[in-house]
Structure formats: structure tokens, C-alpha cells
Scaffold this motif. Structure first.
Motif, PDB file in Angstrom:
ATOM      1  N   SER A 100       0.821  -1.212   0.000  1.00 29.20           N
ATOM      2  CA  SER A 100       0.000   0.000   0.000  1.00 29.20           C
ATOM      3  C   SER A 100       0.856   1.263   0.000  1.00 29.20           C
ATOM      4  O   SER A 100       0.570   2.227  -0.719  1.00 29.20           O
ATOM      5  N   LEU A 101       1.908   1.260   0.801  1.00 27.87           N
ATOM      6  CA  LEU A 101       2.791   2.423   0.878  1.00 27.87           C
ATOM      7  C   LEU A 101       3.462   2.696  -0.459  1.00 27.87           C
ATOM      8  O   LEU A 101       3.486   3.826  -0.948  1.00 27.87           O
ATOM      9  N   GLU A 102       4.003   1.635  -1.074  1.00 30.30           N
ATOM     10  CA  GLU A 102       4.839   1.819  -2.252  1.00 30.30           C
ATOM     11  C   GLU A 102       4.029   1.986  -3.531  1.00 30.30           C
ATOM     12  O   GLU A 102       4.408   2.741  -4.420  1.00 30.30           O
ATOM     13  N   MET A 103       2.888   1.260  -3.620  1.00 30.61           N
ATOM     14  CA  MET A 103       2.081   1.329  -4.839  1.00 30.61           C
ATOM     15  C   MET A 103       0.991   2.384  -4.736  1.00 30.61           C
ATOM     16  O   MET A 103       0.686   3.059  -5.708  1.00 30.61           O
ATOM     17  N   GLY A 104       0.372   2.515  -3.554  1.00 30.25           N
ATOM     18  CA  GLY A 104      -0.672   3.512  -3.353  1.00 30.25           C
ATOM     19  C   GLY A 104      -2.062   2.937  -3.188  1.00 30.25           C
ATOM     20  O   GLY A 104      -3.000   3.673  -2.877  1.00 30.25           O
ATOM     21  N   LYS A 105      -2.250   1.623  -3.381  1.00 27.63           N
ATOM     22  CA  LYS A 105      -3.574   1.030  -3.197  1.00 27.63           C
ATOM     23  C   LYS A 105      -3.931   0.995  -1.715  1.00 27.63           C
ATOM     24  O   LYS A 105      -3.052   1.015  -0.839  1.00 27.63           O
ATOM     25  N   ILE A 106      -5.232   0.945  -1.408  1.00 30.11           N
ATOM     26  CA  ILE A 106      -5.669   0.991  -0.016  1.00 30.11           C
ATOM     27  C   ILE A 106      -5.235  -0.281   0.707  1.00 30.11           C
ATOM     28  O   ILE A 106      -4.994  -1.327   0.095  1.00 30.11           O
ATOM     29  N   LEU A 107      -5.143  -0.186   2.039  1.00 32.47           N
ATOM     30  CA  LEU A 107      -4.573  -1.265   2.837  1.00 32.47           C
ATOM     31  C   LEU A 107      -5.280  -2.611   2.658  1.00 32.47           C
ATOM     32  O   LEU A 107      -4.604  -3.641   2.529  1.00 32.47           O
ATOM     33  N   PRO A 108      -6.628  -2.677   2.648  1.00 34.47           N
ATOM     34  CA  PRO A 108      -7.249  -3.993   2.430  1.00 34.47           C
ATOM     35  C   PRO A 108      -6.823  -4.634   1.117  1.00 34.47           C
ATOM     36  O   PRO A 108      -6.683  -5.851   1.030  1.00 34.47           O
TER      37      PRO A 108
ATOM     38  N   GLN B  46     -19.531  10.475  -2.543  1.00 38.48           N
ATOM     39  CA  GLN B  46     -19.287  10.051  -1.161  1.00 38.48           C
ATOM     40  C   GLN B  46     -17.985   9.264  -0.996  1.00 38.48           C
ATOM     41  O   GLN B  46     -17.663   8.817   0.094  1.00 38.48           O
ATOM     42  N   VAL B  47     -17.237   9.081  -2.091  1.00 41.41           N
ATOM     43  CA  VAL B  47     -15.997   8.293  -2.020  1.00 41.41           C
ATOM     44  C   VAL B  47     -14.986   9.003  -1.119  1.00 41.41           C
ATOM     45  O   VAL B  47     -14.713  10.200  -1.281  1.00 41.41           O
ATOM     46  N   ASN B  48     -14.434   8.249  -0.166  1.00 42.96           N
ATOM     47  CA  ASN B  48     -13.436   8.789   0.760  1.00 42.96           C
ATOM     48  C   ASN B  48     -12.063   8.682   0.114  1.00 42.96           C
ATOM     49  O   ASN B  48     -11.552   7.590  -0.116  1.00 42.96           O
ATOM     50  N   ILE B  49     -11.452   9.836  -0.181  1.00 44.48           N
ATOM     51  CA  ILE B  49     -10.161   9.899  -0.867  1.00 44.48           C
ATOM     52  C   ILE B  49      -9.096  10.322   0.135  1.00 44.48           C
ATOM     53  O   ILE B  49      -9.293  11.270   0.896  1.00 44.48           O
ATOM     54  N   GLY B  50      -7.963   9.620   0.143  1.00 47.97           N
ATOM     55  CA  GLY B  50      -6.902  10.026   1.059  1.00 47.97           C
ATOM     56  C   GLY B  50      -5.842   8.967   1.276  1.00 47.97           C
ATOM     57  O   GLY B  50      -5.557   8.157   0.384  1.00 47.97           O
ATOM     58  N   ASP B  51      -5.272   8.991   2.468  1.00 44.97           N
ATOM     59  CA  ASP B  51      -4.183   8.101   2.860  1.00 44.97           C
ATOM     60  C   ASP B  51      -4.622   6.638   2.696  1.00 44.97           C
ATOM     61  O   ASP B  51      -5.564   6.195   3.352  1.00 44.97           O
TER      62      ASP B  51
ATOM     63  N   LEU C 143      -3.401   4.022   3.811  1.00 48.19           N
ATOM     64  CA  LEU C 143      -3.188   3.233   5.014  1.00 48.19           C
ATOM     65  C   LEU C 143      -4.243   3.485   6.082  1.00 48.19           C
ATOM     66  O   LEU C 143      -4.296   2.774   7.088  1.00 48.19           O
ATOM     67  N   GLU C 144      -5.083   4.493   5.871  1.00 45.09           N
ATOM     68  CA  GLU C 144      -6.102   4.840   6.860  1.00 45.09           C
ATOM     69  C   GLU C 144      -7.385   4.052   6.618  1.00 45.09           C
ATOM     70  O   GLU C 144      -7.825   3.889   5.474  1.00 45.09           O
ATOM     71  N   LYS C 145      -7.998   3.589   7.692  1.00 46.95           N
ATOM     72  CA  LYS C 145      -9.251   2.848   7.601  1.00 46.95           C
ATOM     73  C   LYS C 145     -10.341   3.748   7.023  1.00 46.95           C
ATOM     74  O   LYS C 145     -10.467   4.909   7.388  1.00 46.95           O
ATOM     75  N   GLY C 146     -11.125   3.203   6.111  1.00 43.29           N
ATOM     76  CA  GLY C 146     -12.236   3.938   5.523  1.00 43.29           C
ATOM     77  C   GLY C 146     -11.909   4.592   4.195  1.00 43.29           C
ATOM     78  O   GLY C 146     -12.818   5.016   3.471  1.00 43.29           O
ATOM     79  N   THR C 147     -10.629   4.668   3.849  1.00 39.02           N
ATOM     80  CA  THR C 147     -10.264   5.233   2.548  1.00 39.02           C
ATOM     81  C   THR C 147     -10.637   4.244   1.444  1.00 39.02           C
ATOM     82  O   THR C 147     -10.312   3.061   1.524  1.00 39.02           O
ATOM     83  N   LEU C 148     -11.308   4.733   0.413  1.00 41.51           N
ATOM     84  CA  LEU C 148     -11.644   3.895  -0.736  1.00 41.51           C
ATOM     85  C   LEU C 148     -10.742   4.195  -1.925  1.00 41.51           C
ATOM     86  O   LEU C 148     -10.442   3.301  -2.716  1.00 41.51           O
TER      87      LEU C 148
END
Length: 470
Positions: free
Chosen positions: A83-91, A306-311, A313-318
Motif C-alpha cells: 500500500s505504501l509503495e504502490m498507493g492502493k488501499i490497505l485492504p 461520497q468516495v473517501n479519498i486520502g491516505d 493506510l487509513e481505515k475507511g479510505t476507498l
């Protein structure tokens, strides 16, 4: 790495990759391989192949089982690193690593099922056999968007088939390449086997071209763009090697007039927005029956807002960032081309004014005949278009050069059977009432036309990694 510095230090330290100064924003420095490094690695790998192919297949499966167990112990940290290196969300990052673990499990069972055939002979007192033997070395060139899962699809099968693996990860995701290699090397060394059975390089086009041209590598698996894939194929075929290509996708979802609209909307959202539109299986075209067109579009616009955009690694980011600044530039250029060809932006269409490569998830109303629709824009851009009949929808689905994944939402059996039959979708992956993204490892993954025609993971894909002796 902006606000990721402290988080990065913590989990990179767990993987043995952490920097000495936790306050530093530079979390690692990676030296790319030279051609001299490549030659040294290939010599070691070729020598290791002589040992590895002599080991019985079930024992090779046991080594792959241990690799899977080693990955399980680092699942969370490797997922965060992706997630850190590529940018995709943690799940999604954790899910990608889990996919390799699942492939290890699959390959362990396969190691006891690499069966040949006994064929009746026309000669008296004779027997004809088909035996499957290792190729020797399999080259794997992977892309940034799935920096380790695609390796797993190839390497797990190649290893149990008796091949050594030469891997070139994407140049923009070197840390996951290094972490994966360290884990595999530890398993091999623990079993008194040469670490060169799994040889990897951090590098760019020079190393990829060397793999494609190397006569010591009978099979090259390449994942990336159709343009580069064609060059790889040409170089491999010049030396009579074999190529396994997983290239561009331009995937469509068809929503019929009898579809479950809520199910379709949820599926389209995840298929089009997930991984910031940087999957080969991302839904890029949405074909809506004229009777449900406005209903679906209105609901999609509401959920997009309503899409949550951001970090990531943070929970809830889509929706996390695009992978690189160049990716963001391509998004901007793509929107300009879309507008010039008559596309109407219904929602999104702009970059987000913040640190990082963030852009708005975008829906575009456009004619299916527009040239830009035929091309793959690697970002969260969804084209919506209207159709009247099933035949028209299938024709639009099949009208693009790519042929990876496709899906239809309907309740009618007669539509389903036409869709999956010879007069339906021309894609390698044909879905019903699920989105285009994702696949199960038990089936063969891959596509047709400009997607390359390769198949990875399950079913009888293993036969590509072996040679048939009759």
C-alpha cells in the motif's frame, strides 16, 4: 513520503528494510542492477536449475508450502508495504499478499498432479506416453499495479513444475521486490538449497530487454502495456522462446433492463474506483440499457460524491493516490482528450489540490464510437453509454482492441447463456452479476486480442511452464 514517514519506518523495520534515521522522509535507497549483475545472477540461476529440476515435484511443493507459511507470518507488514509503495488501499495491499499465499497452497496440491498420459499405440507390444518436463528457467516481468501478486501466479506454478525463476519487479516498487526475495531466499537457504533458484533484479527496461533476449530463459511472462508487450513478444519469438503475455484491459459492464440495480451500482463503484482505476481488470466502460440509464447514472453520481479519498493506510479510505506524478499528468491529458472528443464530465474530472498524486473519481458520458473509448486510460475514469438491445451491447463490448474481462448484470438465463457463448463476450474472463475486477486462482486468468492471450494461475495454466515429451 510525506506523512507516511513514521508509519513506513515502523513496518519496514519489521521486514528488515528500515532506514537508520526514523525521522528521515527518504525511507530507503535502492541500487538498480547492471547488465553485469544480471549476467552474474543468470549464471547462478542456470546452475541452480540443474539441482532444482532433479528434486521430486512433491518435495518442490513442500518448499513452496514453506514459502507460503513464511509469507503468512509477514502478511500484515507486506500488505502495508504494498500500500505504501504502490498507493492502493490497505485492504487491497493485504489482499494482494494473501493471493500469493493462496497460490502457494494451490501449487502444493498441484505438485502431486503434474500428470501425463498413456496413449494407445498403433504398434504391437508398444506403449506411448506423454511426460511433462521442466523448461529450466522462467522469466517473470511484473508491473507496478500488482507488484507481488502476479509474481505469485507465475512463480508458485513455475517452481513446482521444476523451474527456477528470474524476476524483474517494477522499477517503481523495488522495496516489495526486495522484501519478497528476502523471504523466499530464507526458505531456500533453510532447506540447504541454492538461493539462486529464485533470482530477482531491481531494474528498468535494460534488464527486461535482457530477459526477453536471453536464450537461457525458455519462457518469459510479461505483465504491462500492449505496446511494450508486443516488443517483448517480438524479442522472445526471434529466439524461438515462449511468451506469456498479460497486457491492457478495457473492460465493460453491461446492465440489462432486468438487472438488480443496487447490486450493479455497488459493483461498478468498486470495479471502477478500486486501486484508483489502475487494475488491468478495472471497469472502464459502463453500458446501460436505455430504460435504466438515468436511474443507474443518478445513483452512481451520488455514491461517487461520497468516495473517501486520502491516505491508503487509513481505515475507511476507498481511493488512494495514483502511483506516480506521471500517472497524474496522464489523467489530466486524458480528460482533455475526452472533452475534445465530445465527452461530458458528469462528476469529477479534476486533480485534487493536495500533496500526493490524488485525482477525482470521474464519470464521463460519451459515444461508444469515440476513439478515446478504445484506449486504456490508467486511472479512475468511467465511460457511460446507452444501448437498446443485447446484441448492440455485446457488439460495443467486443468493439475495442483489448479483451480481458467483461460482465453482465441480468436475471434472465437466456441472456446469461448467450453472453458466455460463442456469440457473446470475446474476453478471456466473462462474468455474470459480479464486477470485472478480480478473479479466483482456481481458474485460468488472462485475456484475448491485445490483452495478449496468456493464462496464469489455475486450471491447466501449469502446462505453459513445462515441455511435453511424447
Amino acid at each position: 513520503m510525506g506523512g507516511f514517514g513514521r508509519k513506513a519506518y515502523e513496518f519496514l523495520s519489521e521486514l528488515g528494510l528500515g532506514p537508520r534515521n526514523p525521522g528521515c522522509f527518504v525511507i530507503a535507497e535502492v541500487m538498480e542492477a547492471s547488465i553485469e549483475d544480471y549476467e552474474e545472477g543468470l549464471r547462478a540461476c542456470a546452475n541452480a536449475a540443474k539441482i532444482w529440476m532433479q528434486i521430486p515435484a512433491p518435495k518442490r511443493g513442500e518448499i513452496v508450502r514453506q514459502i507460503g507459511e513464511a509469507l503468512r507470518t509477514k502478511l500484515y507488514y507486506l500488505g502495508r508495504l504494498v500500500s505504501l509503495e504502490m498507493g492502493k488501499i490497505l485492504p487491497e495491499g493485504i489482499g494482494e499478499v494473501q493471493e500469493i499465499i493462496d497460490m502457494c497452497d494451490y501449487a502444493v496440491g498441484l505438485s502431486r498432479q503434474l500428470n501425463g498420459s498413456i496413449i494407445p499405440s498403433e504398434r504391437p507390444n508398444h506403449m506411448m506416453l506423454e511426460v511433462w518436463n521442466p523448461l529450466g528457467i522462467v522469466g517473470v516481468i511484473t508491473a507496478f499495479n500488482f507488484p507481488c501478486a502476479v509474481l505469485g501466479w507465475n512463480a508458485c506454478i513455475a517452481l513446482v513444475c521444476g523451474n527456477c525463476v528470474v524476476w524483474k519487479g517494477a522499477p517503481t516498487t523495488p522495496l516489495i521486490t526486495i522484501a519478497m526475495t528476502e523471504i523466499v531466499a530464507q526458505v531456500l537457504e533453510k532447506n540447504n538449497l541454492p538461493a539462486a533458484i529464485f533470482t530477482s533484479f531491481c531494474g528498468g527496461a535494460e534488464i527486461g530487454e535482457a530477459i526477453a533476449r536471453d536464450t537461457r530463459i525458455p519462457l518469459v511472462s510479461f505483465t504491462g502495456s500492449s505496446k511494450v508487450g508486443l516488443l517483448v513478444q517480438q524479442n522472445v519469438h526471434k529466439r524461438f522462446g515462449k511468451c506469456l503475455l498479460e497486457l491492457s484491459g478495457n473492460n465493460a459492464i453491461i446492465v440489462m433492463d432486468d438487472a438488480d440495480i443496487q447490486l450493479a451500482v455497488r459493483s461498478v463503484l468498486f470495479a471502477a474506483v478500486g486501486t484508483a482505476g489502475q487494475r488491468c481488470t478495472t471497469c472502464r466502460r459502463l453500458l446501460l440499457h436505455e430504460s435504466v440509464y438515468q436511474t443507474v447514472v443518478d445513483q452512481l453520481i451520488q455514491v461517487y460524491k461520497q468516495v473517501n479519498i486520502g491516505d491508503p493506510l487509513e481505515k475507511g479510505t476507498l481511493l488512494g493516490p495514483l502511483h506516480t506524478p506521471i500517472s497524474k499528468e496522464n489523467f489530466v491529458k486524458g480528460i482533455e482528450v475526452i472533452k475534445a472528443q465530445g465527452g461530458k464530465i458528469l462528476v469529477g474530472g479534476s486533480v485534487i489540490d493536495s500533496e500526493g498524486n490524488f485525482v477525482q473519481p470521474t464519470i464521463v458520458e460519451i459515444a461508444p464510437s469515440a476513439q478515446v473509448v478504445k484506449e486504456e486510460l490508467f486511472g479512475p475514469v468511467l465511460y457511460v453509454m446507452k444501448f437498446q438491445t443485447l446484441n448492440e451491447a455485446i457488439e460495443i463490448n467486443n468493439s475495442v482492441p483489448q479483451g480481458l474481462s467483461s460482465s453482465i448484470f441480468t436475471r434472465k438465463p437466456e441472456i446469461i447463456f448467450k453472453w458466455i457463448g460463442p456469440h457473446g463476450s470475446d474476453c478471456g474472463i466473462v462474468n455474470v452479476n459480479i464486477p470485472t475486477n478480480g478473479a479466483e486462482i482456481g481458474g485460468a486468468f488472462g485475456g484475448e486480442k491485445a490483452t495478449g492471450g496468456g493464462r496464469e494461475a489455475g486450471s491447466d495454466s501449469w502446462k505453459q511452464y513445462m515441455r511435453r515429451s511424447t
